[in-house]
Design a protein around this motif. Sequence first.
Motif, PDB file in Angstrom:
ATOM      1  N   LYS A   1      21.642  44.027  -7.068  1.00 29.96           N
ATOM      2  CA  LYS A   1      22.449  44.360  -5.892  1.00 29.96           C
ATOM      3  C   LYS A   1      21.810  45.499  -5.101  1.00 29.96           C
ATOM      4  CE  LYS A   1      27.095  42.782  -7.171  1.00 29.96           C
ATOM      5  NZ  LYS A   1      27.303  41.981  -5.943  1.00 29.96           N
TER       6      LYS A   1
ATOM      7  N   GLU B   1      19.265  44.079  -2.904  1.00 25.41           N
ATOM      8  CA  GLU B   1      19.897  43.407  -1.771  1.00 25.41           C
ATOM      9  C   GLU B   1      20.091  44.389  -0.621  1.00 25.41           C
ATOM     10  OE1 GLU B   1      24.456  42.325  -0.855  1.00 25.41           O
ATOM     11  OE2 GLU B   1      23.689  41.582  -2.753  1.00 25.41           O
TER      12      GLU B   1
ATOM     13  N   GLU C   1      16.574  45.274   0.881  1.00 22.88           N
ATOM     14  CA  GLU C   1      15.752  44.109   1.189  1.00 22.88           C
ATOM     15  C   GLU C   1      14.352  44.233   0.581  1.00 22.88           C
ATOM     16  OE1 GLU C   1      15.817  43.359   5.365  1.00 22.88           O
ATOM     17  OE2 GLU C   1      17.951  42.944   5.407  1.00 22.88           O
TER      18      GLU C   1
ATOM     19  N   VAL D   1      20.669  37.717  -4.479  1.00 22.17           N
ATOM     20  CA  VAL D   1      19.832  38.694  -3.795  1.00 22.17           C
ATOM     21  C   VAL D   1      18.735  38.013  -2.986  1.00 22.17           C
ATOM     22  CG1 VAL D   1      18.129  39.106  -5.641  1.00 22.17           C
ATOM     23  CG2 VAL D   1      18.718  40.953  -4.063  1.00 22.17           C
TER      24      VAL D   1
ATOM     25  N   LYS E   1      20.470  36.782   0.171  1.00 26.19           N
ATOM     26  CA  LYS E   1      20.777  37.886   1.081  1.00 26.19           C
ATOM     27  C   LYS E   1      19.540  38.404   1.800  1.00 26.19           C
ATOM     28  CE  LYS E   1      25.206  38.724   0.922  1.00 26.19           C
ATOM     29  NZ  LYS E   1      26.026  38.759   2.154  1.00 26.19           N
ATOM     30  N   ASN E   2      18.396  38.340   1.139  1.00 24.96           N
ATOM     31  CA  ASN E   2      17.142  38.818   1.738  1.00 24.96           C
ATOM     32  C   ASN E   2      16.409  37.718   2.502  1.00 24.96           C
ATOM     33  OD1 ASN E   2      17.644  41.333   0.721  1.00 24.96           O
ATOM     34  ND2 ASN E   2      16.258  41.166  -1.009  1.00 24.96           N
TER      35      ASN E   2
END
Length: 617
Positions: free
Chosen positions: A96, A99, A102, A132, A135-136
């Motif tokens: 996290k 995340e 990045e 993750v 999200k990236n």
Amino acid sequence: MSQLKQIQSHMTRTGLITHTFPVSRLLSFCALSNSGDIDHARRIFDQIRSPNTYIWNTMIRGYLNSKHIDRSLALFRRMVREGAELDARSFVFALKSCEGIEAVGAVGGIFCVICKLGFDSETLIRNGLIHVYVKNGCLDFARQVFDLSPVRDVVSWTTMIDGYGQRGFGEEGIRVFKLMLLSGEVAPNDVTMIAALTVCSVIGDLSIGRWVHGLIEECNVEVTLKLLNSLVDMYAKCGCLNTARRVFNVMEVRDVYTWTSMIDGYAKQGDLELARRFFDEMPERNIVSWNAMIAGYSQKNRPKEALELFYKMEGVGERPVEGTLVCVLSACAQLGCFDIGRQIYNKYVRPKRVLSSITLGNAFIDMCAKCGNVDEASLFFNSMPERDLVTWNSMIVGYAAHGNANQALKLFIQLIDNGIKPDDITFVGVLSACSHGGLVEQGREYFKDMKRVFGIDPKAEHYACMIDLLGRVGHLGEAFDLIQRMPMKPDEAAWGALLNACRLHGNVDLGKLASHKLLSLNSYDSGIYVLLANMYASKRRWNDLRTVRSMMREKGVKKTPGFSSIEVDGKSCKFFVADKSNPQSELMYNLLDDMFLLLKLEGYVPDTSLHLLYHSP
């Protein structure tokens, strides 16, 4: 915290501070509670001689919750370096942290530790990895982890579906959703259905949205408020507002999101009256609700209402965000209210009440240019620390619109030199600049370069710019040839440019053809009849002029009155022909008479041809 420190003092006096369990509870409050103190938590942590896994995890999670992402990841690295015992939650919190910053490289390093310690088969950790990577924006990596997972639970599938939807790959998201149903590994839950409906909203596929709606009932999925909100939002974004309204009407509980979805749907469909009715009836509003309504007015060319609503929003104490100001600056651009736009920008962005961004900067440049203050736009452009393609386009189009062709083309060359690839909007500005500057040869070259150099297929608006360029300088034959060679059906802009060129250069026959083409596209546009009439009047073809008048009467078309506007003290004032509604009209007309007299004394002869539509024999 004051009470906690009293407890800590008591624990210190009694020696309980050296016991793992009570000190872990002390740390947990400081690190994780809303009324805690992460710095005090770190002081406690540093005094613990042998922190266990739970204590390490609590501290890492505390930094994560308090947005100290770098510290969270640094503490995890220290945990690995010192050989502390790790568990699945240690890796989840570390992932996290990645995340937040990045850091794809850091994710790779954590994954190596995961594999080395034998945690790679843990579903919780694999879900953390998928999340993750999604999200990236590393969907390929996320898919690899997903496909190689020995066990995939509902979180694995839902994360993957939602990831594709959020990153604009809706079709792939739906394919994963269908694969989930076919695999039979796990049944979808309400969160999965929300992700699937979000994907349908992104791709605007109503048929798949209806299918997902049917599955909710078939699979006996728990119908939560969030799920119903997603249904309303999906139907609204797919343009099926009748069904959205039916779902809305049967909902026993509604929140701000429910109402806002309906407002946004009706506003984007152009039904601003119904959108406003929903807005006025909603029991409570948030900034998203205000934005939806303000954006609706601004985007549907009702800027006055947009500004009025913005001031009303300020009046109730709601603080605008970036999206609000972008819409309001657009409204100011439409109204020509430069002073108001600058005041709003200075009120919120200069003092950093709303953080400055490229998007806001672009909106401000566009507003300045459209309000006629291209110098202010240029100053702001030069002061921007970061620019994107929209920034350059706004400035190029601004220069072009004000006839500053050389500056527009100079800026285009700078854009290329900076390694930025132009798009179709860039070339609208470039070709428009060439048109206003009468730069025929340069315009021809840029038009060819679109496909030849930059791989951009010219669109209808680019052809219209070229037709306008050729027509302005009298190359009517070449302009007509170009309009016939267009790969798409010529639109109103193309034929309108040709008709205007024919009026300028007195080519009645070609102008008549262009006007017929225009009237077949839109027979109620008064501007077409005015252009045609003025062309006939300039050649004193009175019979043809009477025919135009007759056509207008038959169609019930009335000339849209032209007006001038000026901004005084932040207020835009409009003036129509023979308009005496302004309380200072007598003073204004006396001043105009004096100016006209001085012009006549200097030898000026007015061109009255534009009035022949109504004053010819």
